[in-house]
Scaffold this active site. Structure first.
Site, PDB file in Angstrom:
ATOM      1  N   GLU A   1     -37.684  34.110  17.333  1.00 16.13           N
ATOM      2  CA  GLU A   1     -37.120  34.353  16.022  1.00 16.13           C
ATOM      3  C   GLU A   1     -36.303  35.767  16.053  1.00 16.13           C
ATOM      4  O   GLU A   1     -36.435  36.804  16.777  1.00 16.13           O
ATOM      5  CB  GLU A   1     -38.434  34.531  15.151  1.00 16.13           C
ATOM      6  CG  GLU A   1     -37.900  34.828  13.618  1.00 16.13           C
ATOM      7  CD  GLU A   1     -39.368  35.031  12.614  1.00 16.13           C
ATOM      8  OE1 GLU A   1     -40.434  34.973  13.315  1.00 16.13           O
ATOM      9  OE2 GLU A   1     -39.227  35.174  11.505  1.00 16.13           O
TER      10      GLU A   1
ATOM     11  N   LYS B   1     -35.111  29.901   7.390  1.00 13.78           N
ATOM     12  CA  LYS B   1     -36.414  29.935   7.240  1.00 13.78           C
ATOM     13  C   LYS B   1     -37.087  29.724   5.885  1.00 13.78           C
ATOM     14  O   LYS B   1     -36.645  30.232   5.064  1.00 13.78           O
ATOM     15  CB  LYS B   1     -37.181  31.243   7.776  1.00 13.78           C
ATOM     16  CG  LYS B   1     -38.625  31.397   7.897  1.00 13.78           C
ATOM     17  CD  LYS B   1     -38.910  32.683   8.541  1.00 13.78           C
ATOM     18  CE  LYS B   1     -40.385  32.738   8.917  1.00 13.78           C
ATOM     19  NZ  LYS B   1     -40.820  33.974   9.557  1.00 13.78           N
TER      20      LYS B   1
ATOM     21  N   CYS C   1     -41.469  30.285  13.196  1.00 13.43           N
ATOM     22  CA  CYS C   1     -42.869  31.395  13.164  1.00 13.43           C
ATOM     23  C   CYS C   1     -43.660  30.901  11.740  1.00 13.43           C
ATOM     24  O   CYS C   1     -44.314  29.643  11.885  1.00 13.43           O
ATOM     25  CB  CYS C   1     -42.400  32.801  12.868  1.00 13.43           C
ATOM     26  SG  CYS C   1     -43.702  33.971  13.285  1.00 13.43           S
TER      27      CYS C   1
ATOM     28  N   VAL D   1     -47.447  37.383  15.592  1.00 10.78           N
ATOM     29  CA  VAL D   1     -48.409  38.742  15.616  1.00 10.78           C
ATOM     30  C   VAL D   1     -49.869  38.496  15.825  1.00 10.78           C
ATOM     31  O   VAL D   1     -50.289  37.259  15.745  1.00 10.78           O
ATOM     32  CB  VAL D   1     -47.962  39.487  14.255  1.00 10.78           C
ATOM     33  CG1 VAL D   1     -46.766  39.502  13.843  1.00 10.78           C
ATOM     34  CG2 VAL D   1     -48.709  38.452  13.021  1.00 10.78           C
TER      35      VAL D   1
END
Lengths: 278, 278
Positions: free
Chosen positions: B47, B118, B151, B178
């Site tokens: 991304e 997105k 993501c 993350v």
């Protein structure tokens, strides 16, 4: 000081005898009493814990099924719930007219609170059961807002999503999980589906799976209790008649879930962007 | 004898420099060349591989973004795709009028085949990007029917479901995963979401995540390539600038997927039973 809303939930794995309602009542009674002795306020039993699962056709599944109103297993579980002051969720073959559903009952100290009829029938189950005709539902209890699904339902993300959209805090999943032909080391696909469903909906999930072999079909146990962030609290259980327990707080976690910027799976949905087959 | 439809897909992890388009073009060019050298016909980049991710606001993200028609990163990736005869999928900041989208492009030897914006923006992304306005789409390529997500989209089961309902064989997921604050030993939640999405939709998923730390936010890498039954083919990659590859067969697997009684996640759906917020 607020009264605590946390409590112990148990998943009790059993190995039902196909067609033998009395034997399975005795087996589940023993499991429920043991779980209550471990401090459980809610005991989750496997799918079809009342009468077995691997039926050839509807005629055979009907002989091991019962009505909600006067079925012997439902009566036994209700008596135990009243006596022990616990909630019981378990799978049973449900007769309604000509139909036999693969159902689960949620029973509290005051009786049957909710009945769920399995929406997604797996493989040969289609020969032995009628497709659930009531969708997914949530019932408000002193333990929280509870929904049910059964085994293969967890393979369809719409199942837990449907319950979450109705405000479920906790999903109970009586299951008869089978081995995956290509299982890799690490978690079972059943566990992966359960963890992802819990995480992507911020609901607790307690999935209780059976063990043993029935008509050549082995079952894996592997029951899990997963928290509202998708992490394991207990399990996977071994493939034996084990009981796993965990302390959960479906009601107490509501604020945290609503305010969580790290993961806001309901608030950040964009239904207008989704492709629907409806 | 039928021509083989199998090919090698690569996920190439990079550590973009925020705001530095030229540095990131050089970095991704190196990764694409290396992946092509490993035999990859399709290279998936993270991304925001073009310009970084942790922008404060739209004004800042716009300075690192580009238009599809004449953007330098899109042009560089297109030249490489043509030169090497490969497909490239990577994330970039996309300018369209006043909007800056967190987008991904799928580029073949003949140019841009598809752009995805997105749909689900995570946390502070809402300050730096515009919500994707085109939903999810699938494009038919010589490699198979390909859809994209980015993501956090993987946290919403509707994302891959939307692509599967449009016939996707393969989902590409440029990501900036993350750390989870409560990560347990075992697979990351990102991996669990990816595996469950692949399994519950019978699609291959190639998810390429970035590494490094940007403005205090660390990223975990952990890219995975998952097959159409939900099992890992490659990864999770380490948190370094690594490349993982796997041979996949999106087109060749269509028959197996359609005929699989063990798991029929599209054929066994029951949309009439689902709760919808639409």
């Amino acid at each position: 000081m607020t009264e605590s809303t946390a409590f112990t939930v148990a998943c009790a794995q059993t190995d039902p005898v196909i067609g033998d309602i009395d034997a399975n009542i005795a087996m589940t009674e023993s499991a429920i009493r043991e779980a209550a002795g471990l401090g459980a306020s809610l005991v989750v039993l496997p799918e079809c814990a009342s009468g077995g699962w691997a039926f050839t056709d509807i005629d055979e599944s009907r002989r091991a099924a019962q009505r909600v109103d006067d079925g012997p297993t439902i009566e036994a579980w209700s008596s135990l719930a009243a006596e022990l002051g616990v909630w019981v969720c378990g799978g049973f073959g449900e007769i309604d007219g000509d139909h036999v559903f693969n159902s689960a009952a949620l029973i509290g100290p005051e009786g049957v609170a909710s009945v769920y009829r399995k929406v997604h029938l797996w493989n040969t189950e289609n020969d032995a059961f009628t497709l659930g005709d009531r969708g997914f539902g949530v019932v408000d209890t002193p333990l929280g807002r509870i929904g049910m699904m059964i085994c293969y339902d967890a393979w369809f993300p719409e199942s837990v999503r449907s319950l979450a959209l109705q405000g479920a805090d906790l999903v109970l999943a009586p299951s008869d999980w089978v081995p995956n032909p290509r299982q890799q080391p690490g978690p079972s696909l059943a566990q992966i589906m359960t963890m992802s469903a819990a995480h992507s909906n911020q609901v607790y999930v307690a999935a209780s799976s059976r063990v043993g072999v029935e008509r050549g079909q082995p079952f894996i146990g592997s029951s899990v209790i997963v928290d509202h962030e998708g992490w394991l609290l207990a399990g996977p259980a071994p493939a034996t008649e084990a009981i796993i327990t965990a302390v959960i707080d479906p009601i107490g976690s509501r604020t945290d879930r609503a305010d969580n910027p790290f993961n806001r799976p309901l608030g950040d949905r964009r239904p207008e962007a989704y492709t629907s087959s409806k």
